[in-house]
Design a protein around this motif. Structure first.
Motif, PDB file in Angstrom:
ATOM      1  N   THR A 106      92.402  44.159  64.716  1.00  0.00           N
ATOM      2  CA  THR A 106      93.923  43.781  64.713  1.00  0.00           C
ATOM      3  C   THR A 106      94.015  43.630  65.769  1.00  0.00           C
ATOM      4  OG1 THR A 106      94.208  45.570  62.763  1.00  0.00           O
ATOM      5  CG2 THR A 106      96.098  45.157  64.533  1.00  0.00           C
ATOM      6  N   ALA A 117      95.909  41.073  62.003  1.00  0.00           N
ATOM      7  CA  ALA A 117      94.787  41.183  62.435  1.00  0.00           C
ATOM      8  C   ALA A 117      93.892  39.950  61.050  1.00  0.00           C
ATOM      9  CB  ALA A 117      94.430  42.174  61.117  1.00  0.00           C
ATOM     10  N   LYS A 145      88.248  44.435  58.341  1.00  0.00           N
ATOM     11  CA  LYS A 145      88.881  43.181  58.367  1.00  0.00           C
ATOM     12  C   LYS A 145      90.270  44.464  59.718  1.00  0.00           C
ATOM     13  CE  LYS A 145      88.887  40.335  55.963  1.00  0.00           C
ATOM     14  NZ  LYS A 145      89.458  38.947  54.695  1.00  0.00           N
ATOM     15  N   GLU A 146      90.577  45.524  59.019  1.00  0.00           N
ATOM     16  CA  GLU A 146      92.146  46.261  60.351  1.00  0.00           C
ATOM     17  C   GLU A 146      91.218  46.685  61.713  1.00  0.00           C
ATOM     18  OE1 GLU A 146      94.096  50.544  59.732  1.00  0.00           O
ATOM     19  OE2 GLU A 146      91.781  50.298  58.987  1.00  0.00           O
ATOM     20  N   LYS A 147      89.899  46.610  62.144  1.00  0.00           N
ATOM     21  CA  LYS A 147      89.411  47.344  62.862  1.00  0.00           C
ATOM     22  C   LYS A 147      89.443  45.602  63.769  1.00  0.00           C
ATOM     23  CE  LYS A 147      85.904  49.994  61.471  1.00  0.00           C
ATOM     24  NZ  LYS A 147      84.510  50.357  60.863  1.00  0.00           N
ATOM     25  N   TRP A 172      93.817  50.605  64.687  1.00  0.00           N
ATOM     26  CA  TRP A 172      92.591  49.016  65.226  1.00  0.00           C
ATOM     27  C   TRP A 172      93.229  48.924  66.275  1.00  0.00           C
ATOM     28  CZ3 TRP A 172      87.607  51.169  66.166  1.00  0.00           C
ATOM     29  CH2 TRP A 172      87.172  51.949  64.825  1.00  0.00           C
ATOM     30  N   ILE A 202      99.651  42.731  59.552  1.00  0.00           N
ATOM     31  CA  ILE A 202      99.812  43.940  59.731  1.00  0.00           C
ATOM     32  C   ILE A 202     100.453  45.125  59.987  1.00  0.00           C
ATOM     33  CG2 ILE A 202      97.364  44.279  61.206  1.00  0.00           C
ATOM     34  CD1 ILE A 202      96.295  45.739  59.181  1.00  0.00           C
ATOM     35  N   ASN A 246      86.583  46.077  54.215  1.00  0.00           N
ATOM     36  CA  ASN A 246      87.057  47.558  55.013  1.00  0.00           C
ATOM     37  C   ASN A 246      86.871  47.610  56.452  1.00  0.00           C
ATOM     38  OD1 ASN A 246      84.173  47.112  54.675  1.00  0.00           O
ATOM     39  ND2 ASN A 246      83.963  49.884  54.453  1.00  0.00           N
ATOM     40  N   SER A 301      98.083  49.861  61.365  1.00  0.00           N
ATOM     41  CA  SER A 301      96.524  49.735  61.806  1.00  0.00           C
ATOM     42  C   SER A 301      96.294  50.485  63.019  1.00  0.00           C
ATOM     43  CB  SER A 301      96.166  48.392  62.289  1.00  0.00           C
ATOM     44  OG  SER A 301      95.181  48.995  62.451  1.00  0.00           O
TER      45      SER A 301
END
Length: 110
Positions: free
Chosen positions: A99, A108, A95-97, A26, A21, A93, A24
């Motif tokens: 990382t 991620a 998945k980025e969290k 996060w 990724i 929404n 991000s």
């Protein structure tokens, strides 16, 4: 530790558990923790790092004891560290969290 992290990253990328990724908000750094009963690294008086064996506080039971306990049971299960913890569904929404960053980039979980 870098070699261990690299090996895990490559393995997870290969089976598509994680993906690279680029951006991000996060991001968490990777934290390496030695296994129980393994070797940990400690500082000596000269600020050098030395490997030190650790005592296993949770030793595995003998196989014959395990088989005796499981023989008459109707249900049992087994989770391993590779597949057991990586089967939690993550909302698109969110998945980025998941990382994390390491010397090899940011990734991620899928």
């Amino acid at each position: 530790m870098k070699e261990v992290v690299n090996k895990e990253i490559l393995k997870w990328l290969d089976v598509e558990i994680i993906y690279p990724i680029l951006d991000s908000s996060w991001v968490s750094p990777v934290q390496c923790v030695s296994k129980k009963g393994g070797v940990t690294v400690v500082s000596n008086d000269n600020n050098g790092l030395i490997p030190t064996p650790r005592k296993d506080n949770f030793p595995l039971p003998f196989i014959d004891q395990m088989l005796d306990r499981l023989a008459r049971k109707a249900f049992y299960y087994f989770l391993n560290r590779f597949s057991g913890y990586n089967q939690i569904a993550i909302a698109l929404n969110d998945k980025e969290k998941t990382t994390f960053t390491c010397p090899y980039g940011a990734f991620a979980f899928r």
